[in-house]
Design a protein around this motif. Structure first.
Motif, PDB file in Angstrom:
ATOM      1  N   HIS A 415      26.219  -1.042  18.348  1.00  0.00           N
ATOM      2  CA  HIS A 415      25.728  -1.638  17.107  1.00  0.00           C
ATOM      3  C   HIS A 415      26.651  -2.770  16.665  1.00  0.00           C
ATOM      4  N   ARG A 418      25.732  -5.782  18.553  1.00  0.00           N
ATOM      5  CA  ARG A 418      24.458  -6.331  18.067  1.00  0.00           C
ATOM      6  C   ARG A 418      24.649  -7.062  16.747  1.00  0.00           C
ATOM      7  N   GLN A 421      25.743 -10.494  17.502  1.00  0.00           N
ATOM      8  CA  GLN A 421      24.601 -11.301  17.940  1.00  0.00           C
ATOM      9  C   GLN A 421      23.752 -11.755  16.759  1.00  0.00           C
ATOM     10  N   HIS A 422      23.525 -10.848  15.803  1.00  0.00           N
ATOM     11  CA  HIS A 422      22.719 -11.217  14.630  1.00  0.00           C
ATOM     12  C   HIS A 422      23.382 -12.351  13.848  1.00  0.00           C
ATOM     13  N   HIS A 523      17.781 -11.699  10.308  1.00  0.00           N
ATOM     14  CA  HIS A 523      18.990 -11.416  11.097  1.00  0.00           C
ATOM     15  C   HIS A 523      20.107 -10.888  10.198  1.00  0.00           C
ATOM     16  N   ARG A 530      22.777  -2.568  10.572  1.00  0.00           N
ATOM     17  CA  ARG A 530      23.599  -2.099  11.698  1.00  0.00           C
ATOM     18  C   ARG A 530      24.977  -1.635  11.198  1.00  0.00           C
ATOM     19  N   ASN A 553      14.371  -7.667  17.863  1.00  0.00           N
ATOM     20  CA  ASN A 553      15.420  -8.300  17.073  1.00  0.00           C
ATOM     21  C   ASN A 553      16.180  -7.310  16.203  1.00  0.00           C
TER      22      ASN A 553
END
Length: 554
Positions: A415, A418, A421-422, A523, A530, A553
Motif C-alpha cells: 500500500h 501504491r 504512485q498515486h 488519486h 491507502r 486506480n
C-alpha cells in the motif's frame, strides 16, 4: 614583434577560431540528434558516461560545447548528477584530440594542400544544399579547412618571430616561469573562449622555436584551467545540479593543473620518451610531444579523480542547495530503524504524508490559480523535490522488504508503494493544469465548472490524521463526490455542445481539463485511503479494500 608578425598572429588566431566555430556548429547540426542520444541514453555507467563524453567531444571538437550541452541536459532533467560528472570528465579527455589534429596534421604537413580544397568544397556544399543536412556537413568541412589554415599561418608567424626575438631568458625554465606561462594560457583562453586556440598557439610557437617544451606545456596547463570559464558562465542562473556539474568541471581541471605542475619536468620527459618509442606518423616532433603531454595530463587527472569521484559527487550534492531540494530530502527515513521495522514504518508514514503535501499543494495551487497568472515552469523545482523524495521512499521500502517482517508489515508495504504512485500521478498532472487556458462558456455552465474545480481543489488539502473512515469527510466519500461531480459537469458540457453552444474543439479542451482535475482529486483521495489501510494493517484490522476504491486506480 613587427607589424607583419602581429597581423599574422591576429589573422591566424581569427581563422582558427572561425574554423573551430564553423566546424563545431556544422557537426552539431549534422549529427545533433545523435549527440543528444549519446549523451542522454548511453551514460548509464561510469565507463559509458566517460566514453560518451570523450566520443562526443572528439566529434564536435569542442569540450566547452559538450560541457555546456551537458549542463543543459542536467537542467532539463535528462541526466543525473553522477552521469553528467563523468560525461564532463570524458569530455576533458576528449579535448586532447584537437591537440593531435594540430600536431599530426597542422604542423607536420603542407597544410594548404588540405585546407584550401576543404574550404572550397565545404562552401560549395553549403550553398548547394541550403536547409538540408548536407549544408551542415559542408559548413563543418569549410570550418575544418579554416581551422588548419589558421594553424598554418600561426606556424609560419611564430617561425618568423623566433628569428627576430630572443626569448631564451623568459622561457629559461623554473617554477616562476612555469606559473607565468600558465597564466598566459589562462588569459589567452579567456580572450578567445577556446582552450584549443591557446593550445594551438602553444604548439605552433614551440614548433617555430619561439620557446621550449616545458614552457609550451605550461601554456597547455593554463589553457585547461581557462576553459572552465565557459562552464562557469553557462551555470549562471541554472539549476543547482547544473551548477554542481560546472563545479565538477572546475575541480577536475584544478586537480589536473596541480598534478601537472608538480610533475611537469617528469611528464615532459615521459612525453618525449613516448614520442620516440611510439614512432608517430610524421616522426617525433615538438608538436607531437606537446600533444602527448596534453594527453598524459588528462589521463593523470582521470586516474586521480577515479577513486574520489563518489565522495566528490556526495559533496557536490551538498552545494548550491535550495529550499525545494531540501524538501526532497527524507527527514524521517533513518537506516538505523531498519533493524526495528515497526519503528521504520512510522518514519515511512511521515514521509508518505510529506510527499502527499508536496504533490497536492502544487496541484491545488495549479487548479485554483487564475489562468492569466500562470507562469511556465513555476512548479518544476517542487515537482523535482517530490520525485527525489519518492525515489528515497521506494528505496527505503525495498530495504525494508529485504529483511524479516511480521505479517502486518508485509500487508502494509504494498500500500505504501501504491501511495507513492498515486501522489506521483497527481504530480504528473500538475504541469498540464498550470498550462490551461481561460474558460469561455455560458455563465451558468461556467459557474458549475468553476464550482466543481474549486471543490476538488479545496479537497486536495491533506487532512491531519486520524481521518474518518466513514461519512462525508472520509476518503472514499471524496472519491465518490469527485466522480459524480465530474459526470454531472461533463454531461452539462455535452448537452451544451449538442445545442451548438460550444464548438467541438472547445468541448474536447474543457472535458480534457475537467478529467485532469478529476484524476487529481481521485488519486489524492485514494492515497489517503491507502494511508488509512496501512494503519488498519498495523492495528490488525481488515486488509480488504472497500469496493469504492477497488479497481485499476485503487
Amino acid at each position: 614583434m613587427s607589424i607583419g608578425a602581429l597581423a599574422g598572429l591576429i589573422g591566424g588566431v581569427g581563422l582558427f577560431l572561425l574554423g573551430m566555430s564553423m566546424m563545431t556548429e556544422g557537426l552539431k547540426l549534422s549529427a545533433g540528434a545523435s549527440l543528444r542520444r549519446i549523451l542522454s541514453r548511453f551514460t548509464s555507467t561510469r565507463p559509458r558516461a566517460l566514453l560518451a563524453g570523450f566520443s562526443v567531444t572528439a566529434l564536435a571538437q569542442s569540450s566547452s560545447a559538450v560541457t555546456v550541452a551537458t549542463i543543459g541536459f542536467v537542467n532539463a532533467g535528462l541526466l543525473s548528477l553522477p552521469q553528467a560528472v563523468w560525461v564532463v570528465f570524458g569530455s576533458n579527455v576528449g579535448t586532447t584530440t584537437t591537440s593531435w589534429l594540430v600536431s599530426l596534421v597542422g604542423v607536420n604537413l603542407k597544410i594548404e594542400a588540405l585546407a584550401l580544397p576543404a574550404i572550397g568544397l565545404g562552401a560549395l556544399a553549403q550553398l548547394a544544399a541550403r536547409g538540408r543536412r548536407e549544408a551542415a556537413i559542408g559548413q563543418a568541412l569549410a570550418g575544418f579547412g579554416l581551422f588548419f589554415l589558421g594553424v598554418a599561418i600561426l606556424r609560419d608567424t611564430f617561425g618568423a618571430v623566433a628569428t627576430e626575438l630572443d626569448l631564451s631568458g623568459l622561457a629559461a625554465g623554473g617554477f616562476l616561469n612555469d606559473l607565468l606561462f600558465v597564466a598566459l594560457g589562462i588569459v589567452l583562453t579567456l580572450l578567445t573562449q577556446s582552450s584549443s586556440a591557446s593550445i594551438a598557439i602553444a604548439i605552433t610557437a614551440a614548433s617555430g622555436g619561439l620557446f621550449g617544451l616545458e614552457t609550451a606545456a605550461s601554456m597547455v596547463i593554463g589553457a585547461n584551467l581557462g576553459t572552465t570559464s565557459t562552464a562557469a558562465f553557462a551555470a549562471i542562473g541554472a539549476t543547482s545540479n547544473a551548477k554542481r556539474v560546472a563545479l565538477a568541471h572546475v575541480l577536475f581541471n584544478l586537480i589536473v593543473a596541480a598534478a601537472a605542475l608538480a610533475t611537469l619536468p617528469v611528464l615532459v620527459s615521459l612525453a618525449a620518451t613516448l614520442g620516440t618509442e611510439l614512432e608517430l606518423p610524421g616522426g617525433t616532433t615538438t608538436a607531437s610531444v606537446i600533444a602527448l603531454f596534453h594527453t598524459l595530463v588528462k589521463l593523470l587527472g582521470l586516474l586521480l579523480i577515479w577513486p574520489m569521484a563518489k565522495p566528490l559527487v556526495g559533496w557536490l550534492e551538498t552545494r548550491f542547495r535550495t529550499a525545494d531540494e531540501d524538501e526532497g530530502r527524507p527527514r524521517h527515513l533513518d537506516p538505523n530503524t531498519l533493524q526495528v521495522p515497526n519503528l521504520a514504518i512510522e518514519g515511512l508514514m511521515l514521509e508518505l504524508r510529506r510527499l502527499g503535501v508536496l504533490a497536492t499543494d502544487a496541484a491545488r495551487t495549479a487548479i485554483l490559480e487564475e489562468p492569466e497568472r500562470a507562469r511556465p515552469g513555476r512548479f518544476d523545482s517542487v515537482l523535482a523535490a517530490g520525485d527525489s523524495l519518492a525515489a528515497a521512499i521506494r528505496d527505503f521500502i525495498a530495504r525494508m522488504q529485504a529483511g524479516p517482517l511480521d505479517p502486518a508489515l508485509v500487508a502494509a508495504l504494498p500500500h505504501a508503494l501504491r501511495i507513492v504512485q498515486h501522489y506521483q500521478a497527481v504530480a504528473s498532472i500538475v504541469p498540464h493544469l498550470a498550462a490551461r487556458g481561460q474558460v469561455r462558456l455560458e455563465a451558468g455552465l461556467r459557474d458549475e465548472l468553476a464550482n466543481y474545480v474549486r471543490s476538488v481543489g479545496a479537497g486536495l488539502a491533506l487532512p491531519a490524521p486520524p481521518e474518518p473512515r466513514e461519512g462525508p469527510a472520509s476518503p472514499q466519500a471524496a472519491v465518490a463526490r469527485t466522480e459524480s461531480g465530474y459526470q454531472r459537469v461533463k454531461t452539462a458540457l455535452l448537452v451544451a455542445a449538442a445545442r451548438g453552444e460550444i464548438e467541438p474543439m472547445a468541448l474536447d479542451r474543457h472535458i480534457m481539463q475537467l478529467d485532469r482535475v478529476r484524476r487529481c482529486g481521485e488519486h489524492a483521495a485514494k492515497a489517503r485511503r491507502r494511508l488509512q489501510h496501512i494503519e488498519d494493517a498495523l492495528e490488525g484490522r481488515s486488509t480488504e479494500l472497500p469496493d469504492m476504491v477497488k479497481g485499476q486506480n485503487a
